[in-house]
Design an enzyme around this catalytic site. Sequence first.
Site, PDB file in Angstrom:
ATOM      1  N   HIS A  23      21.409  34.471 -16.056  1.00  0.00           N
ATOM      2  CA  HIS A  23      21.638  33.297 -15.203  1.00  0.00           C
ATOM      3  C   HIS A  23      23.125  32.945 -15.204  1.00  0.00           C
ATOM      4  O   HIS A  23      23.623  32.272 -16.109  1.00  0.00           O
ATOM      5  CB  HIS A  23      20.786  32.119 -15.711  1.00  0.00           C
ATOM      6  CG  HIS A  23      20.744  30.951 -14.788  1.00  0.00           C
ATOM      7  ND1 HIS A  23      19.571  30.314 -14.437  1.00  0.00           N
ATOM      8  CD2 HIS A  23      21.719  30.297 -14.121  1.00  0.00           C
ATOM      9  CE1 HIS A  23      19.837  29.319 -13.610  1.00  0.00           C
ATOM     10  NE2 HIS A  23      21.146  29.277 -13.408  1.00  0.00           N
ATOM     11  N   HIS A  25      26.240  32.103 -12.110  1.00  0.00           N
ATOM     12  CA  HIS A  25      26.539  31.964 -10.667  1.00  0.00           C
ATOM     13  C   HIS A  25      27.915  32.548 -10.370  1.00  0.00           C
ATOM     14  O   HIS A  25      28.908  32.173 -11.018  1.00  0.00           O
ATOM     15  CB  HIS A  25      26.525  30.492 -10.263  1.00  0.00           C
ATOM     16  CG  HIS A  25      25.163  29.863 -10.322  1.00  0.00           C
ATOM     17  ND1 HIS A  25      24.394  29.604  -9.204  1.00  0.00           N
ATOM     18  CD2 HIS A  25      24.419  29.436 -11.377  1.00  0.00           C
ATOM     19  CE1 HIS A  25      23.249  29.044  -9.566  1.00  0.00           C
ATOM     20  NE2 HIS A  25      23.239  28.920 -10.884  1.00  0.00           N
ATOM     21  N   ASP A  27      29.803  31.951  -7.827  1.00  0.00           N
ATOM     22  CA  ASP A  27      30.724  30.892  -7.375  1.00  0.00           C
ATOM     23  C   ASP A  27      30.947  29.839  -8.460  1.00  0.00           C
ATOM     24  O   ASP A  27      31.633  28.842  -8.217  1.00  0.00           O
ATOM     25  CB  ASP A  27      30.228  30.243  -6.071  1.00  0.00           C
ATOM     26  CG  ASP A  27      28.791  29.767  -6.129  1.00  0.00           C
ATOM     27  OD1 ASP A  27      27.977  30.352  -6.891  1.00  0.00           O
ATOM     28  OD2 ASP A  27      28.455  28.790  -5.425  1.00  0.00           O
ATOM     29  N   GLY A 185      20.431  24.431  -6.225  1.00  0.00           N
ATOM     30  CA  GLY A 185      20.884  23.203  -5.572  1.00  0.00           C
ATOM     31  C   GLY A 185      20.153  22.018  -6.166  1.00  0.00           C
ATOM     32  O   GLY A 185      19.416  22.156  -7.149  1.00  0.00           O
ATOM     33  N   HIS A 212      15.180  27.856  -9.994  1.00  0.00           N
ATOM     34  CA  HIS A 212      15.761  26.771 -10.785  1.00  0.00           C
ATOM     35  C   HIS A 212      14.710  25.660 -10.862  1.00  0.00           C
ATOM     36  O   HIS A 212      14.372  25.060  -9.828  1.00  0.00           O
ATOM     37  CB  HIS A 212      16.997  26.191 -10.092  1.00  0.00           C
ATOM     38  CG  HIS A 212      18.271  26.925 -10.350  1.00  0.00           C
ATOM     39  ND1 HIS A 212      18.604  28.096  -9.734  1.00  0.00           N
ATOM     40  CD2 HIS A 212      19.323  26.616 -11.164  1.00  0.00           C
ATOM     41  CE1 HIS A 212      19.801  28.487 -10.150  1.00  0.00           C
ATOM     42  NE2 HIS A 212      20.262  27.608 -11.018  1.00  0.00           N
ATOM     43  N   GLU A 215      15.147  21.350 -14.681  1.00  0.00           N
ATOM     44  CA  GLU A 215      16.511  21.058 -15.125  1.00  0.00           C
ATOM     45  C   GLU A 215      16.764  19.563 -14.920  1.00  0.00           C
ATOM     46  O   GLU A 215      16.766  18.789 -15.878  1.00  0.00           O
ATOM     47  CB  GLU A 215      17.507  21.907 -14.310  1.00  0.00           C
ATOM     48  CG  GLU A 215      18.972  21.661 -14.653  1.00  0.00           C
ATOM     49  CD  GLU A 215      19.916  22.373 -13.687  1.00  0.00           C
ATOM     50  OE1 GLU A 215      19.501  22.749 -12.583  1.00  0.00           O
ATOM     51  OE2 GLU A 215      21.100  22.517 -14.042  1.00  0.00           O
ATOM     52  N   ASP A 304      25.210  29.955 -16.944  1.00  0.00           N
ATOM     53  CA  ASP A 304      25.115  29.187 -15.702  1.00  0.00           C
ATOM     54  C   ASP A 304      26.433  29.279 -14.930  1.00  0.00           C
ATOM     55  O   ASP A 304      26.543  30.077 -14.012  1.00  0.00           O
ATOM     56  CB  ASP A 304      24.720  27.724 -15.958  1.00  0.00           C
ATOM     57  CG  ASP A 304      23.992  27.117 -14.773  1.00  0.00           C
ATOM     58  OD1 ASP A 304      23.611  27.870 -13.861  1.00  0.00           O
ATOM     59  OD2 ASP A 304      23.785  25.881 -14.763  1.00  0.00           O
TER      60      ASP A 304
HETATM   61  O1  2ND Z   1      22.463  24.602 -12.697  1.00  0.00           O
HETATM   62  C1  2ND Z   1      22.365  24.604 -11.468  1.00  0.00           C
HETATM   63  N1  2ND Z   1      21.308  23.995 -10.873  1.00  0.00           N
HETATM   64  C2  2ND Z   1      21.114  24.013  -9.547  1.00  0.00           C
HETATM   65  N2  2ND Z   1      21.969  24.601  -8.701  1.00  0.00           N
HETATM   66  C3  2ND Z   1      23.063  25.196  -9.228  1.00  0.00           C
HETATM   67  C4  2ND Z   1      23.300  25.230 -10.599  1.00  0.00           C
HETATM   68  N3  2ND Z   1      24.455  25.871 -10.812  1.00  0.00           N
HETATM   69  C5  2ND Z   1      24.911  26.254  -9.612  1.00  0.00           C
HETATM   70  N4  2ND Z   1      24.076  25.827  -8.646  1.00  0.00           N
HETATM   71  C6  2ND Z   1      24.219  25.994  -7.205  1.00  0.00           C
HETATM   72  C7  2ND Z   1      25.650  25.763  -6.736  1.00  0.00           C
HETATM   73  C8  2ND Z   1      26.086  27.073  -6.174  1.00  0.00           C
HETATM   74  O2  2ND Z   1      26.911  26.914  -5.043  1.00  0.00           O
HETATM   75  C9  2ND Z   1      24.767  27.728  -5.806  1.00  0.00           C
HETATM   76  C10 2ND Z   1      24.786  29.227  -5.635  1.00  0.00           C
HETATM   77  O3  2ND Z   1      25.357  29.892  -6.704  1.00  0.00           O
HETATM   78  O4  2ND Z   1      23.902  27.344  -6.855  1.00  0.00           O
HETATM   79 ZN    ZN Z   2      22.034  27.777 -12.278  1.00  0.00          ZN
END
Ligand code: 2ND
Ligand code: ZN
Length: 384
Positions: A23, A25, A27, A185, A212, A215, A304
């Site tokens: 996990h 991301h 970006d 998101g 996701h 959380e 993350d």
């Molecule tokens: O921890 C998270 N929870 C929900 N959404 C998240 C988390 N970390 C990143 N994101 C979102 C923001 C990014 O733009 C998107 C794609 O990687 O996923």
């Molecule tokens: Zn995430």
Amino acid sequence: MTSQTSHVPTADQIRRAPKVLLHDHLDGGLRPGTIIELAREQGYSKLPETEPDKLGIWFREAADSGSLERYLETFAHTCAVMQTREALFRVAAECAVDLAEDGVVYAEVRYAPEQHLEAGLTLEEVVEAVNEGFREGERLAREAGHRIRVGALLTAMRHAARSLEIAELANRHRDDGVVGFDIAGAEAGFPPTRHLDAFEYLKRENNHFTIHAGEAFGLPSIWQALQWCGADRLGHGVRIIDDIEVADDGSVRLGRLASYVRDKRIPLEMCPTSNLQTGAAASYAEHPVGLLRKLHFRATVNTDNRLMSGTSMSREFELLVDAFDYTLDDLQWFTVNAMKSAFIPFDERLAMINDVIKPGYAELKSEWLFRQTATTSASSGREG
Ligand SMILES: O=c1[nH]cnc2c1ncn2[C@H]1C[C@H](O)[C@@H](CO)O1
Ligand SMILES: [Zn+2]
């Protein structure tokens, strides 16, 4: 007496240990210096800082609000500079190099293709650029003496309405570096069932996905992700702790959902530092990973967003070693759990466990023997 299994790993051993990351991301993991260079090249003028160290601190502090919604606002800056083929290629290549340097041997890195279309790229072009970047990063890592394999997960944003399209995109690229699908998101107000058609499509295609869930929102989100959507894994899933009761005498009672998650070996992609930042956990010592590991849930440890959390896989492991006195055996357990839960074929997961992970930890676990021998002979030399 020190024994092999009670050995507390040093920071250097943790960095050298083979690690698996499920996990992370794309970006959320850019190098601050790269963001600044890309912003300059592309004429993006909204960065809050223009010096790498200060920008890194800005991201960590801005993400530290205790709210997932505010945490997510910081991604506007990273996504803004990831709109061209060249930028996506560079960010993906650097991601693979950075993870490899940190001792990660297998990673599944996710991103939302729909967030990279502002300069006119198509969804296909986005996926191709990122895949090529990962391959280049794997090659550069190999040149530097590291081995890493990176798979992509395509994420759909849960507030948007493109999940079926992104699921189809993931399925088209399944033999070409994309190993699965995810939704991310803001969680509250955007339940996983909004995207049921995407999940049903992937199930019909025998494809894999994580969601996701659990959380910023609790058990209903986890329940929907598993029982309505059929998720293979849970992104975070930390709130499963709400369905576990620990009595004063230490006895534990699992509710129906927590029992299901444990019985079915549902992988939990836990991200300790991120959870502290968004308010999903109060401290490392109180993070649910401690109890879930004791209870033998299929727990895994993840980053993350390395940029927003100022972290790495090694750092997450170090923090847990400090909080829970974990040994190399514990770290191996998390790593094998993660490898078992990856979305690549079974025979490849098994080979990674038997040929890379177990030998890597065995090597580290044997080091204390040699260190002790060296000390003994050095001191006997002095005495003589
Ligand atoms: O921890 C998270 N929870 C929900 N959404 C998240 C988390 N970390 C990143 N994101 C979102 C923001 C990014 O733009 C998107 C794609 O990687 O996923
Ligand atoms: Zn995430």
